[in-house]
Design an enzyme around this catalytic site. Structure first.
Site, PDB file in Angstrom:
ATOM      1  N   ASP A  24       0.694  -1.148   0.079  1.00 51.46           N
ATOM      2  CA  ASP A  24       0.114  -0.082   0.011  1.00 51.46           C
ATOM      3  C   ASP A  24       0.683   1.318   0.208  1.00 51.46           C
ATOM      4  O   ASP A  24       0.327   2.369   0.682  1.00 51.46           O
ATOM      5  CB  ASP A  24      -0.987   0.072   1.316  1.00 51.46           C
ATOM      6  CG  ASP A  24      -1.962  -1.096   1.141  1.00 51.46           C
ATOM      7  OD1 ASP A  24      -1.860  -1.982   0.196  1.00 51.46           O
ATOM      8  OD2 ASP A  24      -2.754  -1.365   2.106  1.00 51.46           O
ATOM      9  N   LYS A 129      -6.744  -4.844  -3.107  1.00 44.70           N
ATOM     10  CA  LYS A 129      -7.455  -5.630  -1.875  1.00 44.70           C
ATOM     11  C   LYS A 129      -8.274  -4.683  -1.305  1.00 44.70           C
ATOM     12  O   LYS A 129      -8.145  -3.300  -1.075  1.00 44.70           O
ATOM     13  CB  LYS A 129      -6.360  -5.938  -1.018  1.00 44.70           C
ATOM     14  CG  LYS A 129      -5.401  -4.858  -0.470  1.00 44.70           C
ATOM     15  CD  LYS A 129      -4.535  -5.402   0.467  1.00 44.70           C
ATOM     16  CE  LYS A 129      -3.673  -4.422   1.300  1.00 44.70           C
ATOM     17  NZ  LYS A 129      -4.412  -3.444   2.228  1.00 44.70           N
ATOM     18  N   CYS A 162      -2.116  -2.441   7.787  1.00 44.37           N
ATOM     19  CA  CYS A 162      -2.206  -3.685   6.638  1.00 44.37           C
ATOM     20  C   CYS A 162      -1.159  -4.273   6.675  1.00 44.37           C
ATOM     21  O   CYS A 162      -1.214  -5.690   6.327  1.00 44.37           O
ATOM     22  CB  CYS A 162      -2.263  -2.719   5.584  1.00 44.37           C
ATOM     23  SG  CYS A 162      -4.036  -1.771   5.109  1.00 44.37           S
TER      24      CYS A 162
END
Length: 222
Positions: A24, A129, A162
């Site tokens: 990310d 995701k 995450c």
């Protein structure tokens, strides 16, 4: 077998079964005007790890090892966004709303894009995701199995959300997980340190932590 110097003890490197997952590293989390900044976070804490993330990516590329990127984002129709997730955070700017860099965390929008300094190149896999963990509602496990991957090095943000979530998911699936310490970050330094403590506790209950230098040395000479 070559080892990487790590905590709580040396990581047993199997080079032919190793991949890097970069979690990310997106504009919405790292740039002024993005979703992270809208929540009141200091995005400079994220951008400062970019050189180490880039160094790690380049090291894996040079060694001919797989690099996988993830992006947290949702479908434009929000069909994969639970209301419980949308309704948390900043009440003035929610996921899916129009922000300074397009619709927040929506696939294909400018803010969702990975930072140019660490962007994927042709042939590298990008996993979109909808959740915090990269295995939920994605093809990641199939991708790893198809390539014979059994060990994962992790970089990216945020350490306690995450990154840690994906490491825990991977650990439950039998992968050996190694966190690159300088190549991960949180908006809150105490959260990063707490996550590292939880990951390495009780004999690497979730995984190992090592410096970028140690990882680079390991993959270069394995």
């Amino acid at each position: 077998m070559r080892e990487i110097k790590a905590e709580p003890f040396a990581f047993p490197l199997r080079r032919d079964n190793l991949a890097l997952i970069v979690i990310d590293m997106q504009r919405d989390f790292a740039e002024p005007g993005g979703f992270g900044a809208s929540l009141g976070n200091d995005v400079n804490r994220i951008t400062r790890i970019v050189p180490d993330v880039r160094r790690l990516i380049e090291g894996f590329r040079a060694a001919g090892l797989p690099v996988i990127h993830t992006m947290e984002c949702h479908r434009p129709d929000l069909s994969d966004l639970p209301s419980a997730k949308r309704n948390r955070g900043n009440p003035a700017l929610k996921i899916g709303d129009e922000g300074p860099m397009g619709r927040v965390l929506i696939s294909g929008e400018p803010g969702t894009a990975i930072l140019s300094e660490v962007a994927p190149i042709d042939g590298e896999i990008v996993i979109e995701k909808p959740g915090k963990g990269a295995f939920y509602a994605t093809p990641l496990e199939d991708v790893l199995k198809a390539r014979g991957i059994e060990q994962l090095v992790f970089a990216g943000v945020t350490t306690e959300v995450c990154v840690q979530t994906t490491m825990r998911e991977a650990n439950d699936r039998g992968y050996e997980c190694l966190l690159a310490e300088e190549a991960t970050e949180s908006y809150f330094p105490e959260f990063k340190q707490a996550a590292i403590a939880m990951i390495t506790a009780q004999g690497a209950i979730v995984g190992w932590v090592a410096s970028v230098d140690a990882i680079m040395e390991g993959i270069a000479h394995a």
